[in-house]
Design an enzyme around this catalytic site. Structure first.
Site, PDB file in Angstrom:
ATOM      1  N   TYR A 117       0.564  -1.489   0.476  1.00  0.00           N
ATOM      2  CA  TYR A 117       0.215  -0.201  -0.266  1.00  0.00           C
ATOM      3  C   TYR A 117       0.872   1.562   0.035  1.00  0.00           C
ATOM      4  CZ  TYR A 117      -3.839   3.035   1.253  1.00  0.00           C
ATOM      5  OH  TYR A 117      -5.263   4.209   1.324  1.00  0.00           O
ATOM      6  N   GLY A 118       0.138   1.981  -1.232  1.00  0.00           N
ATOM      7  CA  GLY A 118       1.053   3.339  -0.692  1.00  0.00           C
ATOM      8  C   GLY A 118       0.925   4.448  -0.560  1.00  0.00           C
ATOM      9  N   GLY A 119       0.197   4.664  -1.509  1.00  0.00           N
ATOM     10  CA  GLY A 119      -0.815   6.371  -1.179  1.00  0.00           C
ATOM     11  C   GLY A 119      -2.188   6.377  -1.309  1.00  0.00           C
ATOM     12  N   TYR A 447      -8.392  10.369 -23.213  1.00  0.00           N
ATOM     13  CA  TYR A 447      -9.001  10.235 -21.595  1.00  0.00           C
ATOM     14  C   TYR A 447     -10.650  11.106 -21.338  1.00  0.00           C
ATOM     15  CZ  TYR A 447      -8.083  11.106 -16.616  1.00  0.00           C
ATOM     16  OH  TYR A 447      -8.106  10.737 -14.705  1.00  0.00           O
TER      17      TYR A 447
END
Length: 528
Positions: A117-119, A447
């Site tokens: 788990y990073g951010g 996007y």
């Protein structure tokens, strides 16, 4: 403080103006604000931990809740409704690689699975806990934020992989450098997360994509450490960095990373231009990137996105004045807005701007002062709109892909048509619009944002989102687009991966992951 059930800091908001809400109500129907579960209500549903005690592991309910989900739209649904299907049994906070290795041993003894788990900013399910018999230990890297080394001679810097975007840039800028990697999640996401999901920064046209910036590092895996030297180049077989890039926590936990850094630019300018129509705008964007003009960013909105963004700005008088002025230069209702960035020495910036403006002018481009800087000022605020739109009864999400320049028109039409028709059988509409935010000599990404009405309950909202996501994904797979240009695979894109990689390709990925994680301890169910 960070929100537990939405994007960003609780002290920051991006209000939805009444004029904007009126446009949404007219285009897709009035929203019905849902009743959100409270933090206390959701914490009361956190079950007892199945893990034995460990000094690095917290089993507090709120800590476990805050690490249970990422930032995808389904994550927003389950957190806001309070119907979280599973929680980690504990959250560990290692301070170095040795403690990560100790957690592997602990997990083996406990029969646990680990989720790096990073951010926690994943929008495709990378950090989510799935229900199952095995205990789940989420391993937060938030204590691995140190700058370990910086060589001005080599232009290399080594950080703990848990360093957040702002902290990384603060450390580099104090020495006169930058990484130049600014994804929209920049405020919360981490260096390690960028690497293992192959993220893209808004200015990657100038500074490079994360695979260009990632020079080496150290990965701790259940089978042992993988050390990646930071060679400028090497021809010794397959590049092992590529194994780590896009591995999504399935082969190990990245504990430190060495990155290629750049001197801070002497000058950095952003400009907005409007073109009379999509064909001339797209041609100008393609020619700009193929000409080699040293731009750091190029972002082009379709006529639909340009018009909708102006309508949703909440400033109808300003938009009317702008539209009147642009009409004098031949830019009408089919106009497209392009934002370009230029970074470097003062002389290089002036030269690049002169070239870019000349090329744009040949295709009818008209520069509008101040709008480029206005975009820059608010470039990390867009995700906050998801919070405020939800509270007014509308859902906002995005899909993204990439394809060759010659295929952009066909794929754009296919994705947008699929989204606009996805809810027709329910009598619902979606507001759909697209921009190109990353361009290459051979092609571009797409996007696409879609806005729809929330359902009467969580199940109906989830069904609407799934219909939209599935329709767009099917269009990408069918019409020559990648299933993900910058968000990775996680769980949301996993069903579509074989169409892109092929059966043999997926088999090779599984075998490679099995070499580093023979028992399937790490991040089960993600990627493959």
């Amino acid at each position: 403080m960070r929100r537990w059930n939405g994007w960003g800091d609780t002290a920051v908001s991006n209000p939805l103006p009444d004029a904007t809400a009126a446009v949404l109500a007219e285009r897709i129907g009035p929203g019905t604000p849902p009743r959100d579960a409270s933090l206390d209500e959701v914490m009361a549903s956190v079950p007892p931990s199945r893990l034995p005690p460990h000094p690095l592991v917290s089993t507090e309910p709120e800590v476990r809740l805050r690490h249970a989900r990422g930032q995808s739209f389904p994550d927003l649904i389950v957190l806001r409704s309070g119907r979280v299907p599973a929680f980690p049994d504990g959250v560990a906070f290692p301070r170095d690689a040795a403690e990560v290795r100790a957690l592997f041993s602990y997990a083996r003894e406990a029969g646990a699975r680990l989720i790096p788990y990073g951010g926690g900013t994943s929008v495709v399910g990378h950090v989510n806990v799935a229900p199952g018999d095995a205990p789940i230990l989420t391993v937060s890297l938030e204590r691995l934020q140190q700058l370990h080394a910086l060589s001005e001679e080599d232009r290399l810097a080594t950080f703990g992989a848990g360093v957040s975007g702002p902290r990384l840039e603060e450390a580099l800028r104090a020495r006169g450098y930058t990484l130049g990697h600014f994804p929209q999640s920049f405020e919360l996401s981490t260096l390690g997360g960028w690497i293992v999901t192959r993220s893209r920064g808004q200015q990657s046209l100038g500074y490079g994509r994360i695979e260009n910036l990632f020079a080496g590092g150290r990965l701790e895996s259940p089978a042992g450490p993988l050390v990646l030297p930071s060679f400028p180049a090497s021809s010794t077989g397959p590049d092992l960095r590529e194994f780590v890039l896009g591995s999504e926590g399935r082969m190990g936990i990245l504990t430190e990373a060495t990155v290629r850094i750049s001197p801070l630019p002497e000058r950095e300018d952003f400009h907005a231009l409007f073109f009379p129509d999509w064909e001339r705008a797209r041609t100008a964007a393609r020619e700009l990137v193929q000409s080699g003009t040293p731009l750091s960013m190029l972002r082009l909105s379709t006529p639909q996105e340009t018009a909708i963004n102006l309508a949703l700005s909440g400033h109808p008088r300003m938009v009317k004045v702008l539209s009147g002025s642009l009409s004098l230069f031949g830019v009408g209702s089919d106009g497209c807005m392009l934002v370009l960035g230029v970074s470097g020495s003062r002389r290089a910036v002036e030269s690049a701007q002169h070239t870019a403006m000349g090329l744009a002018g040949r295709h009818g481009g008209v520069r509008v002062p101040l709008l480029g800087q206005k975009w820059l000022k608010g470039r990390f605020r867009a995700p906050y709109l998801r919070n405020t739109a939800w509270e007014r009864g509308w859902g906002v999400d995005t899909v993204e892909t990439a394809t060759s320049w010659s295929n952009v028109p066909r794929l754009l039409t296919a994705v947008e048509d699929a989204l606009r028709g996805a809810l027709a059988d329910q009598g619902e509409r979606a507001l759909v619009f697209t921009h190109l935010s990353h361009v290459y000599a051979t092609g571009s990404n797409l996007y696409t944002t879609f806005i729809f009405r929330l359902g009467k309950d969580a199940e109906e909202t989830q069904a609407r989102w799934l219909a939209l996501k599935t329709a767009a994904s099917r269009a990408m797979a069918t019409h020559g687009g990648t299933i993900s240009h910058q968000h990775g695979v996680g769980t949301d894109h996993r069903p579509w991966l074989e169409a892109e990689k092929g059966a043999l390709g997926l088999s090779a990925i599984r075998q490679m992951l099995g070499t580093f994680d023979p028992t399937g301890m790490l991040n089960p169910g993600k990627l493959v």
